[in-house]
Design a protein around this motif. Sequence first.
Motif, PDB file in Angstrom:
ATOM      1  N   LEU A 328       0.835  -1.194   0.000  1.00 28.59           N
ATOM      2  CA  LEU A 328       0.000   0.000   0.000  1.00 28.59           C
ATOM      3  C   LEU A 328       0.879   1.256   0.000  1.00 28.59           C
ATOM      4  N   ILE A 329       1.963   1.237   0.806  1.00 27.85           N
ATOM      5  CA  ILE A 329       2.862   2.380   0.878  1.00 27.85           C
ATOM      6  C   ILE A 329       3.907   2.309  -0.236  1.00 27.85           C
ATOM      7  N   GLY A 330       4.551   1.141  -0.374  1.00 31.60           N
ATOM      8  CA  GLY A 330       5.633   1.004  -1.336  1.00 31.60           C
ATOM      9  C   GLY A 330       5.186   1.085  -2.782  1.00 31.60           C
ATOM     10  N   GLY A 331       3.926   0.724  -3.057  1.00 28.80           N
ATOM     11  CA  GLY A 331       3.438   0.727  -4.429  1.00 28.80           C
ATOM     12  C   GLY A 331       2.376   1.781  -4.674  1.00 28.80           C
ATOM     13  N   TYR A 332       1.234   1.643  -4.002  1.00 32.01           N
ATOM     14  CA  TYR A 332       0.111   2.551  -4.260  1.00 32.01           C
ATOM     15  C   TYR A 332       0.476   3.995  -3.975  1.00 32.01           C
ATOM     16  N   GLN A 333       1.008   4.273  -2.771  1.00 30.09           N
ATOM     17  CA  GLN A 333       1.278   5.655  -2.403  1.00 30.09           C
ATOM     18  C   GLN A 333       2.416   6.233  -3.235  1.00 30.09           C
ATOM     19  N   GLY A 548       9.060  -6.326   0.190  1.00 29.59           N
ATOM     20  CA  GLY A 548       7.960  -5.368   0.061  1.00 29.59           C
ATOM     21  C   GLY A 548       8.400  -4.047  -0.518  1.00 29.59           C
ATOM     22  N   PHE A 549       9.047  -3.226   0.290  1.00 32.51           N
ATOM     23  CA  PHE A 549       9.357  -1.861  -0.124  1.00 32.51           C
ATOM     24  C   PHE A 549      10.361  -1.783  -1.272  1.00 32.51           C
ATOM     25  N   ILE A 550      11.369  -2.669  -1.299  1.00 36.22           N
ATOM     26  CA  ILE A 550      12.374  -2.597  -2.372  1.00 36.22           C
ATOM     27  C   ILE A 550      11.799  -3.017  -3.723  1.00 36.22           C
ATOM     28  N   PRO A 551      11.135  -4.182  -3.837  1.00 33.94           N
ATOM     29  CA  PRO A 551      10.631  -4.574  -5.162  1.00 33.94           C
ATOM     30  C   PRO A 551       9.350  -3.852  -5.570  1.00 33.94           C
ATOM     31  N   ALA A 552       8.614  -3.255  -4.618  1.00 29.75           N
ATOM     32  CA  ALA A 552       7.318  -2.658  -4.951  1.00 29.75           C
ATOM     33  C   ALA A 552       7.413  -1.623  -6.078  1.00 29.75           C
ATOM     34  N   PRO A 553       8.321  -0.628  -6.006  1.00 32.17           N
ATOM     35  CA  PRO A 553       8.389   0.343  -7.117  1.00 32.17           C
ATOM     36  C   PRO A 553       8.725  -0.303  -8.448  1.00 32.17           C
TER      37      PRO A 553
END
Length: 640
Positions: A328-333, A548-553
């Motif tokens: 939700l934070i790493g991708g959507y936001q 999560g946060f690293i691959p999300a973008p």
Amino acid sequence: MTDRTPLPGKKYKFSINIFVLLMVLVIAVQGTYLGYVVGMLTTLEKRFGFSSEKSGWLLSLYDIGHTMAILLIGYIGSHYHLPRITGIGVILSSLSMFMLALPVLFYGTADYTHEQLLQKKEAYAMEMNCDVNGRREISSQGEDCWREHKEHTNAFIILAFGQLFAGIFAAPFNTIAYVYIDSNVKQKRESPFLLGLLTSMYAFGPALGFLLSSILNGVYTTLGDAPDHIGTHDEHWIGAWWMGFLLCGTAYLLLAIPFFFFPRTYKHPDSFHLMLEHSRPEVSPEDRLTFKENIELFLREFPMVLKKLLTNKVYITMVIAWMFGSYLIGGYQTYLPKFIETQYGRSASMADIYSGIISVGAIAVSTALGGWILSRYNIAPRSSIICLLMSWVVILVSYIIGMNLGCSQPKVEGLSYVDYADRWHFYHHQEREQECLAYCNCESILKFDGVTVNGQNFYSPCHAGCTDYDVFSNTWSNCQCVYGNAVEKGLTHPECDIFFAYLAVMMIGLFLGNLFFMVTMMIVLRSVFDEEKVIALSLASFITNLFGFIPAPVIYGFFIDLCCILWNRQCPNERGNCVLYDNDKFTKMFHGVNSFFQIFAIIFAAICYWLSKSVKLPEEMPMVEFPESREREYRDEDEE
């Protein structure tokens, strides 16, 4: 009793509430910096000629650095003075902020003088006009490519290391600082609210960062007057990008000092933490382990600690649910500003502001409120998981509704959809078939520079048949494809009144959906014993960052690129950046990917609840089953 052991009734200069307040401010600064970097990416690209790929790496390096350090900091930090380690992290974070501003010292604030800007605009006019005389110098684009690949490589290296160090030095903020608070509150029921307050700053801070970037993007980089005829919408305008890093660095430095005045623990001498200290044999200063020996001990013991945590079913399933929830934070936001800008035709600055409204109005406020609800009603761990499940279902529903609240993309002359090929086609290299472009030589135009008049959009001034350009007013005229009229730069988006409906749906959905996000951290902390909390939270953050946060973008960027229908080819044989998306496909892809990860978050949270019913959490263990060293602490808490 050692000198580190507080005496009964001892007064401290700073209470645990002051520590919480300081951490709220520190995380607010950290969040401001994270949002500021995203808001200033376009300015950094213009100033230093970065490609979009390089900009993406700058964002990822923070999470890479954070992931590299978090396990080591969590394990070694648990053996030392937690507030002081946090203070050291804040000081080093301030140095990383100053490092991010260093390129302004080496390469100056501005890229061009007034005379150089006029020369570039004259070259731009030659490159983009309807070249009826065949005088266009295609080599000018090659020079831009050469400059993009070579100029300011050292600046990128400095910024890259600044981002990497910022991630490394922030490792104590959301690990050992959280554990220090959770272990030192007077009553366990206060912990969810306080930790929720801290976590909400990770959503509130980026909103401040977007606001700061909007303000400083309106200030010319020299902090003085800009060259004549250069406005904020001009492609040569450079905002004061470096000021934000200096402000964040200064704020970090001021906040770091009080951390060195907090005690190692606020617990009464009879508490578990101090009994654990007393249970260890007295170690003379000469026998204490050095930092190198602690590292070697970490490498020997960590595999056993890791195995114990990974076999803790309640812990690991909640960590996995937390990991999927982090998209939700790493991708959507992360991509919400781009979605609003391209989908609803908002400017980049307004897209940042609307994204900030969602961050503050939905995610930040609801996270803090949810923590208060958990504390106020003292909701039991298993009941809190049910609350988490219901709130995450609300997020999923809001994503599904969001799939149907999109707008149509702007129409560009020469761009059409081919049904049998399921792709968009642009009449590149077939411009001569258009009567008004027969002698313009527009097939040599690679770079997108959209212009519009009366709702009609064109790929470039050449594709509108324009021959005259005013370098001072930055306007094109005598455009043959629009009957000799003038055109304006940019694209006209079709009317779409659905944006505020989308904003309302997502604000309500994300507000309700994030009310109990703190349950993830609460279960992680409640599913392990006290001496395991630091490494357990560090491992949870490590897994969340790594998967999560690293691959999300990268994942979201890949799927969003699949929706592109028109690329801005800056250089021959290169795709460049996307300038126009298939909005219907973008809407469904963007929310569909979010829904996919949200479904897995719900599944693993449900598994965690099911598993938790068959095991006893540490705080639920009867005294008979409880390790003797912990028995007294929990009896004391029950008496309170």
